[in-house]
Design a protein around this motif. Structure first.
Motif, PDB file in Angstrom:
ATOM      1  N   ALA A 197       0.830  -1.206   0.000  1.00  0.00           N
ATOM      2  CA  ALA A 197       0.000   0.000   0.000  1.00  0.00           C
ATOM      3  C   ALA A 197       0.863   1.255   0.000  1.00  0.00           C
ATOM      4  CB  ALA A 197      -0.928  -0.015   1.219  1.00  0.00           C
ATOM      5  N   ALA A 198       1.986   1.227   0.742  1.00  0.00           N
ATOM      6  CA  ALA A 198       2.877   2.389   0.774  1.00  0.00           C
ATOM      7  C   ALA A 198       3.520   2.630  -0.589  1.00  0.00           C
ATOM      8  CB  ALA A 198       3.955   2.192   1.836  1.00  0.00           C
ATOM      9  N   VAL A 199       3.901   1.566  -1.289  1.00  0.00           N
ATOM     10  CA  VAL A 199       4.478   1.722  -2.633  1.00  0.00           C
ATOM     11  C   VAL A 199       3.447   2.316  -3.590  1.00  0.00           C
ATOM     12  CG1 VAL A 199       5.414   0.468  -4.610  1.00  0.00           C
ATOM     13  CG2 VAL A 199       6.165  -0.124  -2.300  1.00  0.00           C
ATOM     14  N   LEU A 200       2.206   1.828  -3.522  1.00  0.00           N
ATOM     15  CA  LEU A 200       1.145   2.376  -4.375  1.00  0.00           C
ATOM     16  C   LEU A 200       0.887   3.846  -4.057  1.00  0.00           C
ATOM     17  CD1 LEU A 200      -1.084   1.922  -6.482  1.00  0.00           C
ATOM     18  CD2 LEU A 200      -2.576   1.146  -4.621  1.00  0.00           C
ATOM     19  N   LEU A 201       0.944   4.192  -2.780  1.00  0.00           N
ATOM     20  CA  LEU A 201       0.727   5.590  -2.371  1.00  0.00           C
ATOM     21  C   LEU A 201       1.850   6.486  -2.881  1.00  0.00           C
ATOM     22  CD1 LEU A 201      -1.214   7.321  -0.679  1.00  0.00           C
ATOM     23  CD2 LEU A 201       0.237   6.871   1.292  1.00  0.00           C
ATOM     24  N   PRO A 259      -2.706  21.248   2.237  1.00  0.00           N
ATOM     25  CA  PRO A 259      -1.827  20.245   2.881  1.00  0.00           C
ATOM     26  C   PRO A 259      -2.038  18.816   2.392  1.00  0.00           C
ATOM     27  CG  PRO A 259      -3.708  20.632   4.271  1.00  0.00           C
ATOM     28  CD  PRO A 259      -3.942  21.435   3.022  1.00  0.00           C
ATOM     29  N   VAL A 260      -2.307  18.631   1.095  1.00  0.00           N
ATOM     30  CA  VAL A 260      -2.510  17.281   0.567  1.00  0.00           C
ATOM     31  C   VAL A 260      -1.281  16.402   0.788  1.00  0.00           C
ATOM     32  CG1 VAL A 260      -2.712  15.992  -1.593  1.00  0.00           C
ATOM     33  CG2 VAL A 260      -4.289  17.865  -1.104  1.00  0.00           C
ATOM     34  N   LEU A 261      -0.095  16.939   0.530  1.00  0.00           N
ATOM     35  CA  LEU A 261       1.123  16.135   0.649  1.00  0.00           C
ATOM     36  C   LEU A 261       1.339  15.583   2.056  1.00  0.00           C
ATOM     37  CD1 LEU A 261       3.719  15.039  -0.626  1.00  0.00           C
ATOM     38  CD2 LEU A 261       4.825  17.217  -0.069  1.00  0.00           C
ATOM     39  N   PRO A 262       1.363  16.409   3.114  1.00  0.00           N
ATOM     40  CA  PRO A 262       1.618  15.846   4.439  1.00  0.00           C
ATOM     41  C   PRO A 262       0.453  15.058   5.017  1.00  0.00           C
ATOM     42  CG  PRO A 262       1.225  18.203   4.612  1.00  0.00           C
ATOM     43  CD  PRO A 262       1.286  17.903   3.161  1.00  0.00           C
ATOM     44  N   SER A 263      -0.780  15.429   4.697  1.00  0.00           N
ATOM     45  CA  SER A 263      -1.923  14.777   5.339  1.00  0.00           C
ATOM     46  C   SER A 263      -2.369  13.501   4.651  1.00  0.00           C
ATOM     47  CB  SER A 263      -3.105  15.744   5.401  1.00  0.00           C
ATOM     48  OG  SER A 263      -3.517  16.110   4.098  1.00  0.00           O
ATOM     49  N   ILE A 264      -2.032  13.316   3.395  1.00  0.00           N
ATOM     50  CA  ILE A 264      -2.459  12.117   2.656  1.00  0.00           C
ATOM     51  C   ILE A 264      -1.271  11.228   2.294  1.00  0.00           C
ATOM     52  CG2 ILE A 264      -3.515  11.300   0.512  1.00  0.00           C
ATOM     53  CD1 ILE A 264      -5.385  13.657   0.593  1.00  0.00           C
ATOM     54  N   PHE A 265      -0.314  11.773   1.560  1.00  0.00           N
ATOM     55  CA  PHE A 265       0.773  10.941   1.049  1.00  0.00           C
ATOM     56  C   PHE A 265       1.836  10.651   2.114  1.00  0.00           C
ATOM     57  CE2 PHE A 265      -0.987  13.028  -2.762  1.00  0.00           C
ATOM     58  CZ  PHE A 265      -1.317  11.896  -3.494  1.00  0.00           C
ATOM     59  N   ALA A 288      -2.233   5.805   9.903  1.00  0.00           N
ATOM     60  CA  ALA A 288      -2.849   5.239   8.698  1.00  0.00           C
ATOM     61  C   ALA A 288      -4.337   5.562   8.644  1.00  0.00           C
ATOM     62  CB  ALA A 288      -2.639   3.725   8.672  1.00  0.00           C
ATOM     63  N   VAL A 289      -5.022   5.480   9.775  1.00  0.00           N
ATOM     64  CA  VAL A 289      -6.441   5.830   9.813  1.00  0.00           C
ATOM     65  C   VAL A 289      -6.632   7.319   9.501  1.00  0.00           C
ATOM     66  CG1 VAL A 289      -8.461   6.000  11.319  1.00  0.00           C
ATOM     67  CG2 VAL A 289      -7.009   3.960  11.402  1.00  0.00           C
ATOM     68  N   PHE A 290      -5.733   8.156  10.021  1.00  0.00           N
ATOM     69  CA  PHE A 290      -5.817   9.592   9.731  1.00  0.00           C
ATOM     70  C   PHE A 290      -5.639   9.864   8.237  1.00  0.00           C
ATOM     71  CE2 PHE A 290      -3.159  13.352   8.871  1.00  0.00           C
ATOM     72  CZ  PHE A 290      -4.080  14.360   9.165  1.00  0.00           C
ATOM     73  N   ALA A 291      -4.665   9.193   7.601  1.00  0.00           N
ATOM     74  CA  ALA A 291      -4.430   9.404   6.170  1.00  0.00           C
ATOM     75  C   ALA A 291      -5.628   8.944   5.345  1.00  0.00           C
ATOM     76  CB  ALA A 291      -3.166   8.661   5.745  1.00  0.00           C
ATOM     77  N   ALA A 292      -6.235   7.813   5.738  1.00  0.00           N
ATOM     78  CA  ALA A 292      -7.416   7.338   5.015  1.00  0.00           C
ATOM     79  C   ALA A 292      -8.587   8.312   5.177  1.00  0.00           C
ATOM     80  CB  ALA A 292      -7.810   5.950   5.523  1.00  0.00           C
ATOM     81  N   TRP A 293      -8.755   8.851   6.377  1.00  0.00           N
ATOM     82  CA  TRP A 293      -9.826   9.817   6.626  1.00  0.00           C
ATOM     83  C   TRP A 293      -9.610  11.089   5.788  1.00  0.00           C
ATOM     84  CZ3 TRP A 293     -14.419   9.792   9.050  1.00  0.00           C
ATOM     85  CH2 TRP A 293     -14.982  11.001   9.427  1.00  0.00           C
ATOM     86  N   SER A 294      -8.364  11.546   5.721  1.00  0.00           N
ATOM     87  CA  SER A 294      -8.065  12.739   4.913  1.00  0.00           C
ATOM     88  C   SER A 294      -8.325  12.483   3.438  1.00  0.00           C
ATOM     89  CB  SER A 294      -6.604  13.153   5.124  1.00  0.00           C
ATOM     90  OG  SER A 294      -6.339  13.450   6.475  1.00  0.00           O
ATOM     91  N   LEU A 354      -6.616   7.277  -2.368  1.00  0.00           N
ATOM     92  CA  LEU A 354      -7.711   6.823  -1.517  1.00  0.00           C
ATOM     93  C   LEU A 354      -7.695   5.305  -1.362  1.00  0.00           C
ATOM     94  CD1 LEU A 354     -10.347   7.305   0.027  1.00  0.00           C
ATOM     95  CD2 LEU A 354     -11.559   7.183  -2.167  1.00  0.00           C
ATOM     96  N   ILE A 355      -7.507   4.594  -2.470  1.00  0.00           N
ATOM     97  CA  ILE A 355      -7.465   3.125  -2.413  1.00  0.00           C
ATOM     98  C   ILE A 355      -6.299   2.656  -1.547  1.00  0.00           C
ATOM     99  CG2 ILE A 355      -7.130   1.042  -3.786  1.00  0.00           C
ATOM    100  CD1 ILE A 355      -8.527   2.463  -6.100  1.00  0.00           C
ATOM    101  N   ALA A 356      -5.115   3.241  -1.738  1.00  0.00           N
ATOM    102  CA  ALA A 356      -3.934   2.827  -0.981  1.00  0.00           C
ATOM    103  C   ALA A 356      -4.102   3.097   0.511  1.00  0.00           C
ATOM    104  CB  ALA A 356      -2.691   3.541  -1.513  1.00  0.00           C
ATOM    105  N   ASN A 357      -4.632   4.262   0.863  1.00  0.00           N
ATOM    106  CA  ASN A 357      -4.791   4.598   2.283  1.00  0.00           C
ATOM    107  C   ASN A 357      -5.866   3.759   2.948  1.00  0.00           C
ATOM    108  OD1 ASN A 357      -2.800   6.543   2.901  1.00  0.00           O
ATOM    109  ND2 ASN A 357      -3.946   8.125   1.825  1.00  0.00           N
ATOM    110  N   LEU A 358      -6.951   3.460   2.237  1.00  0.00           N
ATOM    111  CA  LEU A 358      -7.975   2.576   2.796  1.00  0.00           C
ATOM    112  C   LEU A 358      -7.414   1.173   3.020  1.00  0.00           C
ATOM    113  CD1 LEU A 358     -11.186   3.621   0.799  1.00  0.00           C
ATOM    114  CD2 LEU A 358     -10.624   4.137   3.187  1.00  0.00           C
ATOM    115  N   LEU A 359      -6.644   0.680   2.054  1.00  0.00           N
ATOM    116  CA  LEU A 359      -6.010  -0.629   2.209  1.00  0.00           C
ATOM    117  C   LEU A 359      -5.020  -0.630   3.366  1.00  0.00           C
ATOM    118  CD1 LEU A 359      -5.401  -3.510   1.192  1.00  0.00           C
ATOM    119  CD2 LEU A 359      -3.753  -2.495  -0.397  1.00  0.00           C
ATOM    120  N   LEU A 360      -4.224   0.423   3.450  1.00  0.00           N
ATOM    121  CA  LEU A 360      -3.229   0.537   4.519  1.00  0.00           C
ATOM    122  C   LEU A 360      -3.901   0.537   5.894  1.00  0.00           C
ATOM    123  CD1 LEU A 360      -0.327   1.109   5.500  1.00  0.00           C
ATOM    124  CD2 LEU A 360      -0.764   3.525   5.080  1.00  0.00           C
TER     125      LEU A 360
END
Length: 300
Positions: free
Chosen positions: A16-20, A52-58, A93-99, A130-136
């Motif tokens: 999931a991290a590689v996909l992200l 803040p897309v970069l720090p909060s999601i990726f 990981a839950v925070f990134a998926a929520w973002s 979104l897919i990667a963070n939900l999986l993570l």
């Protein structure tokens, strides 16, 4: 660091991290200019205009995966501000998926230019993020509670001891039965006991069959070499070859928690002494240490 300690859940986290990471370089927004020639290119996650897309999601998702995997190589019980590394990673990981979820649901629908109206839609990078963070997040939460995800990522090879000198014996270091053992016409591996005579004796003794005790022949007192005594004052300890079912640490002989080496499956090691339930083991390079966990070892 032993990669055999990784679980299937850790493999899913790494994937999931590689996909992200890949998604961060793809278009985060897709622009529809209705056929206009000067339509701008959609920005990726590294563009400052999307902060803040970069720090909060990726970055949050990638750091979460790194913390979860790093926890497998830390001593059990080590915590950071009251939480273990995998607990911090799961929360992140839950925070990134929520973002990711709220960014794709509540993002802008379009902007108006000087001559045209530009419609915005989720880009490939935003959807994959979104897919990667939900999986993570799902794998991080379910791994401690799901036996299938807690299973080892890599299979552990199981050494199969064979009778001394039998054809097809494993070729691991120092296995008692290789052509290089005493009595086979070749020099013994470093630190290997001579199977043709009792430990410390000067005269040859009877050959041992696997699983049967060796009857020592009486020797003159002056020809006997001192033998290490077994723990508790019982019979003298006889060195033997053994293999471990899983990777296990080898600690300093003085009983300190300092790790001097690591025993891995598929390799034969020499036990040279016993201290209670622990063994003093010698590795291929001559290092010696204390193997505290001797459960499930296989004797050669």
């Amino acid at each position: 660091m032993n990669i055999r300690s990784l679980t299937r859940g850790d493999g899913g986290v790494i994937g999931a991290a590689v996909l992200l990471f890949i998604a961060s370089f793809l278009e985060f927004h897709s622009y529809d200019c209705h056929g206009a020639s000067d339509c701008p290119t959609g920005p990726n996650g590294w563009k400052s205009q999307l902060f803040p897309v970069l720090p909060s999601i990726f970055l949050a998702g990638i750091i979460a995966a790194a913390l979860i995997v790093a926890a497998r190589f830390q001593p059990e019980g080590r915590k950071l501000v009251g939480l273990s590394l995998d607990q911090w990673g799961t929360a992140l990981a839950v925070f990134a998926a929520w973002s990711s979820l709220w960014t794709i649901l509540g993002g802008p629908e379009g902007v108006s230019g000087p001559l045209i109206k530009i419609e915005l839609s989720p880009g490939v990078g935003q959807i994959l993020a979104l897919i990667a963070n939900l999986l993570l997040a799902a794998v991080a939460v379910l791994t401690p509670r799901t036996p299938a995800l807690k299973a080892p990522l890599m299979g552990t090879p199981q050494p199969t001891p064979a009778p001394y000198g039998a054809p097809g014996a494993p070729a691991g270091y120092g296995y008692p039965g290789q052509g290089g053992m005493p009595g086979a016409g070749a020099p013994s591996p470093y630190g290997a006991p001579d199977q043709t005579q009792p430990y410390g004796g000067a005269q040859p003794g009877p050959q041992a069959q696997p699983g049967q005790p060796v009857q020592q022949q009486p020797q003159p007192a002056q020809a006997q070499a001192p033998q290490p005594a077994a723990a508790g004052g019982g019979e003298p300890f006889a060195p033997f070859w053994f293999a471990v079912p899983v990777g296990r640490p080898l600690f300093a002989e003085d009983g300190s928690p300092t790790q001097v080496s690591e025993l891995v499956p598929g390799t034969w090691y020499l036990a040279v002494d016993q201290r209670g339930q622990a063994l003093v083991a010698q590795t291929q390079d001559g290092r010696r240490g204390l193997l505290q966990d001797t459960s499930g070892i296989q004797r050669g």
